[in-house]
Design an enzyme around this catalytic site. Structure first.
Site, PDB file in Angstrom:
ATOM      1  N   CYS A 243      27.250 -20.956 -17.913  1.00  0.00           N
ATOM      2  CA  CYS A 243      27.743 -21.178 -16.690  1.00  0.00           C
ATOM      3  C   CYS A 243      28.510 -22.339 -16.066  1.00  0.00           C
ATOM      4  CB  CYS A 243      26.484 -20.871 -15.765  1.00  0.00           C
ATOM      5  SG  CYS A 243      25.553 -19.608 -16.007  1.00  0.00           S
ATOM      6  N   HIS A 383      25.514 -26.616  -8.226  1.00  0.00           N
ATOM      7  CA  HIS A 383      25.307 -25.790  -9.133  1.00  0.00           C
ATOM      8  C   HIS A 383      24.469 -24.834  -8.276  1.00  0.00           C
ATOM      9  CE1 HIS A 383      25.398 -23.542 -12.957  1.00  0.00           C
ATOM     10  NE2 HIS A 383      23.928 -23.844 -13.065  1.00  0.00           N
ATOM     11  N   HIS A 419      25.299 -15.656  -8.725  1.00  0.00           N
ATOM     12  CA  HIS A 419      25.786 -16.740  -9.833  1.00  0.00           C
ATOM     13  C   HIS A 419      26.733 -15.958 -10.534  1.00  0.00           C
ATOM     14  CE1 HIS A 419      26.100 -19.603 -12.604  1.00  0.00           C
ATOM     15  NE2 HIS A 419      24.558 -19.845 -13.134  1.00  0.00           N
ATOM     16  N   PHE A 478      23.283 -22.711 -19.725  1.00  0.00           N
ATOM     17  CA  PHE A 478      22.440 -22.236 -21.059  1.00  0.00           C
ATOM     18  C   PHE A 478      23.010 -23.315 -22.027  1.00  0.00           C
ATOM     19  CE2 PHE A 478      20.125 -18.120 -19.785  1.00  0.00           C
ATOM     20  CZ  PHE A 478      19.525 -18.730 -18.751  1.00  0.00           C
TER      21      PHE A 478
END
Length: 492
Positions: A243, A383, A419, A478
């Site tokens: 991401c 974020h 997202h 991640f």
């Protein structure tokens, strides 16, 4: 409200050159993005008299409540200053930049029940799914039918950005395209192409796998196809850092310009993971909200009732260009990219560090790269995924860097569009630049029960007027990948 952003559709500065010179059991070991118990919380046209000079004051004086300090020196060389001259996107709100930002300003949610595939048996049945997408005028029909959606979004978003920067086909034919590169990344790659290929192998045998299986699955194909279609021969590759992908691409693209390896870079992120495989995979990670009865209320950053993120998709692409090149072309400038940074938590596959050290060091490094003092920053596009652990870790890191947050506004774009994974930073960079251009910050919706330790203004539920001095946009992925990019209004 709709007229606020639309009235600045050509926002930014117009430069005139002459005038201005796999295993479920193992996953249970992970906290599944849950918080640790001990987590601490800490537009106008220029006049003809504008001149560009490589000489500038040695520092800017910044007044704070406690003292007066000298800010670091920013880059002054037009060859190394990086400006944003075009933007393009594909989003749950469509492909038009102004429509996208107007919807955000209105606080409209793009989250809905999934109807692209039968999700009735899934524990999560909603997402920021794109509907009625059209590539007409950008991809020919034959290729359009073959391509994975991730590459379709990339091609449309990238070509719209080039058009916005006045870099259409006829213009590019007259330019040195070896100095124009493409760096559009993706977190998941061609997920539908990959899943379809595996299904064909299992059900029908290897001879039934399409020859497009590998090319349309691998993550570099978005950048490659965009270059093939446009003839751009400069630096070309992809980055895949989950991401954090799009911000990594912006950071690397800017460095190609600063080092003289390119004059223009087409950079951003693309993603199309609202698929059975994508949704099921994140369900297995225990990462998603399961608020199926209220999908539009599911993404709620910093709210005490949040319980996971909502999947989204799309593409966000910027045209990053040296100031020298933009001046020569006489094109508009939306904002300036001042700098960025990337770091790693080195902690866990999915969970952030509870002390926020990796993030706080990334923010500090980005400000150093940008030549900006913490006191100059007054807007954070966070974020803010709506996960229990991640939201608080980010706030903790922000508080470490910005000792006085009283003048800072912080919002969460994902509260409305979900997202976008590898595309998230691209879409949020565009939202950040539109905030700079319009003077309006979009709200963070679903702010009904704010975490008590989140003392920064999150622009809850209703847009706010705010003149952005310096903005940062955060993206984390991640694997512990952290990225921060810094934007500001362009001044000659």
């Amino acid at each position: 409200m709709a007229g606020i952003a639309a009235g600045i559709s050509s926002s930014g500065v117009l430069l005139r050159a002459r005038e201005s010179g796999s295993n479920g059991a193992s996953l249970v070991q992970y906290s599944g993005l849950r918080p640790n118990e001990n987590m601490p919380i800490a537009s106008s046209r220029p006049s003809a008299s504008w001149l560009i000079s490589t000489r500038a004051p040695k520092c800017r004086i910044i007044k704070t409540q406690a003292s007066t300090i000298s800010a670091p020196t920013r880059e002054t060389d037009p060859k190394k200053r990086v400006v944003i001259t075009g933007m393009g996107l594909v989003s749950v709100f469509g492909n038009d930049i102004d429509t996208f930002y107007n919807k955000l300003l209105e606080g409209e949610s793009g989250i809905s029940l999934i109807d692209r595939f039968d999700a009735s048996n899934f524990s999560v049945r909603f997402a920021g799914q794109i509907r009625d997408f059209s590539s007409k005028g950008y991809i020919d029909g034959k290729n359009d039918r073959r391509l994975d959606d991730s590459w379709r979004y990339c091609l449309v978003g990238g070509k719209r950005a080039l058009e916005d920067a006045n870099l259409g086909t006829e213009v590019l034919e007259k330019m040195d395209t070896t100095k124009i590169g493409v760096l559009v990344g993706t977190g998941m790659g061609g997920l539908t192409a990959f899943s379809t290929g595996v299904e064909a192998l299992i059900q029908k045998g290897y001879k039934k796998i399409t020859p497009f299986f590998i090319p349309y699955s691998i993550t570099n194909m978005g950048s490659a196809l965009l270059a093939i279609d446009t003839g751009l021969m400069g630096p070309n590759y992809s980055i895949s850092t989950a991401c954090a992908t799009a911000n990594y691409c912006f950071f690397s693209a800017a460095n190609h310009i600063r080092k003289g390896e390119a004059e223009i870079m087409v950079a951003g992120g693309t993603e199309a993971a609202v698929t059975p495989t994508g949704v099921a995979g994140f369900i297995a990670c225990r990462a998603l909200s399961q608020r199926n009865d209220e999908p539009q209320a599911a993404s709620r950053p910093w709210d005490k009732d949040r319980e996971g993120f909502v999947m989204g998709e799309g593409a966000g692409v910027l045209i990053m260009e040296s100031l020298e090149s933009a001046m020569k072309r006489g094109t508009k400038i939306y904002a300036e990219y001042l700098g960025g940074a990337i770091t790693c938590d080195a902690h866990h596959m999915t969970d952030p560090r509870s002390d926020g050290l990796g993030v706080s060091s990334c923010i500090k490094k980005s400000l150093e790269d940008a030549g900006v003092s913490p006191e100059e920053v007054n807007y954070v596009n966070a974020h803010a995924t709506s996960t229990l652990a991640g939201d608080l870790a980010e706030v903790n890191a922000i508080k470490k860097v910005f000792k006085d947050t009283s003048e800072i506004k912080m919002n969460g774009t994902k509260s409305m569009i979900g997202h976008g994974l590898g595309a998230a930073g691209g879409l949020e960079a565009i939202a950040t630049i539109k905030a700079i251009n319009t003077g309006w910050l979009h709200p963070t919706i679903n702010q009904n029960n704010l975490e008590p330790d989140v003392t920064i203004d999150t622009v809850p539920n209703v847009k706010k007027k705010h003149e952005v001095n310096v903005a940062i946009s955060n993206s984390f992925g991640f694997g512990g990948h952290n990225s921060v990019v810094v934007f500001a209004p362009f001044t000659p």
